[in-house]
Design a protein around this motif. Sequence first.
Motif, mmCIF file in Angstrom:
data_model
loop_
_atom_site.group_PDB
_atom_site.id
_atom_site.type_symbol
_atom_site.label_atom_id
_atom_site.label_comp_id
_atom_site.label_asym_id
_atom_site.label_seq_id
_atom_site.Cartn_x
_atom_site.Cartn_y
_atom_site.Cartn_z
ATOM 1 N N SER A 63 0.825 -1.213 0.000
ATOM 2 C CA SER A 63 0.000 0.000 0.000
ATOM 3 C C SER A 63 0.856 1.258 0.000
ATOM 4 C CB SER A 63 -0.934 0.017 1.218
ATOM 5 O OG SER A 63 -0.192 0.078 2.429
ATOM 6 N N ARG A 65 3.994 1.644 -1.552
ATOM 7 C CA ARG A 65 4.824 1.880 -2.732
ATOM 8 C C ARG A 65 4.111 2.780 -3.733
ATOM 9 N NH1 ARG A 65 5.488 -2.367 -5.840
ATOM 10 N NH2 ARG A 65 7.378 -1.602 -6.810
ATOM 11 N N VAL A 66 4.870 3.711 -4.330
ATOM 12 C CA VAL A 66 4.274 4.637 -5.301
ATOM 13 C C VAL A 66 4.944 4.577 -6.667
ATOM 14 C CG1 VAL A 66 3.437 6.257 -3.569
ATOM 15 C CG2 VAL A 66 5.741 6.538 -4.500
ATOM 16 N N LYS A 68 5.219 2.261 -8.599
ATOM 17 C CA LYS A 68 4.434 1.460 -9.535
ATOM 18 C C LYS A 68 3.437 2.319 -10.332
ATOM 19 C CE LYS A 68 1.289 0.383 -5.732
ATOM 20 N NZ LYS A 68 0.751 -0.675 -4.856
ATOM 21 N N SER A 69 3.099 3.513 -9.801
ATOM 22 C CA SER A 69 2.111 4.349 -10.469
ATOM 23 C C SER A 69 2.741 5.302 -11.482
ATOM 24 C CB SER A 69 1.316 5.150 -9.426
ATOM 25 O OG SER A 69 2.186 5.923 -8.608
ATOM 26 N N ASN A 75 9.572 9.105 -7.045
ATOM 27 C CA ASN A 75 8.797 8.024 -6.453
ATOM 28 C C ASN A 75 9.686 6.873 -6.004
ATOM 29 O OD1 ASN A 75 6.412 9.398 -6.715
ATOM 30 N ND2 ASN A 75 5.734 8.333 -8.553
ATOM 31 N N HIS A 78 10.915 7.774 -2.675
ATOM 32 C CA HIS A 78 9.881 7.470 -1.676
ATOM 33 C C HIS A 78 9.902 5.979 -1.326
ATOM 34 C CE1 HIS A 78 5.873 6.022 -0.513
ATOM 35 N NE2 HIS A 78 5.720 7.187 0.089
ATOM 36 N N ASP A 79 9.986 5.115 -2.334
ATOM 37 C CA ASP A 79 9.952 3.678 -2.092
ATOM 38 C C ASP A 79 11.208 3.183 -1.386
ATOM 39 O OD1 ASP A 79 7.510 3.717 -3.269
ATOM 40 O OD2 ASP A 79 8.019 2.447 -4.981
#
Length: 217
Positions: A63, A65-66, A68-69, A75, A78-79
């Motif tokens: 939920s 992880r970003v 992937k978008s 991003n 962030h991950d």
Amino acid sequence: MDTKQRILNQALKAFNKSGYGAVNLFELAKSLEMSRGNMTYHFKDKEALLKELIDQLWEKLTSGRVAKSIPSFQNLHHDAQLYYRLQQEYTFIFHDNQVLMHPLIAKKMKSLCEKTIKDIETAIAFSIQLGNMKVEPAPGVYKNLAITSWMMMFFWRSHQMVKQDKTKEDGEKVIWSLLLPHLTEKGLASFKKFFGEDYLTNMGEAFDENMDSYLTF
């Protein structure tokens, strides 16, 4: 906090401190000031505790992880930080090969690692298309870069443990050190805009080019 969550919190603390294999249910129940029978009413055995903790970890990973978008380096940053936080929280899972290879998590972890590497490759391709990264200098360089970047995320805490490194520094600056030589001027400007000038000038200890520092007789 309900009893079930209190047991899980104490189990996680004990597993992180001593390792999953070294903890027994009797000692865990004693640390909770409850009977073993009362604890096994909620979790029938240690594997049931492991399953619940793995499910918690997985929910936070999937939920949170970003990358992937949108395949951007922002991003991925962030991950990477998400990986480091969860490795700190669930140390025993990432440091114990017996746990990593447990049927409850082995397939999930393999899938996650493959997906993370693919996300990094996608971010590199996206950056090339935007003009932020140079074209691959030789076949295999960027795939190897993606694998190495993933390793810096996944094995950083293990590396610190082996080195007995007590600092709170994470491995993200190592990742960016590998990526920086491949950035274009446009990419470097974007990097500075996102991370700030100070980040670039504080990547780590400057390399000593003096051979006398390395040669001993």
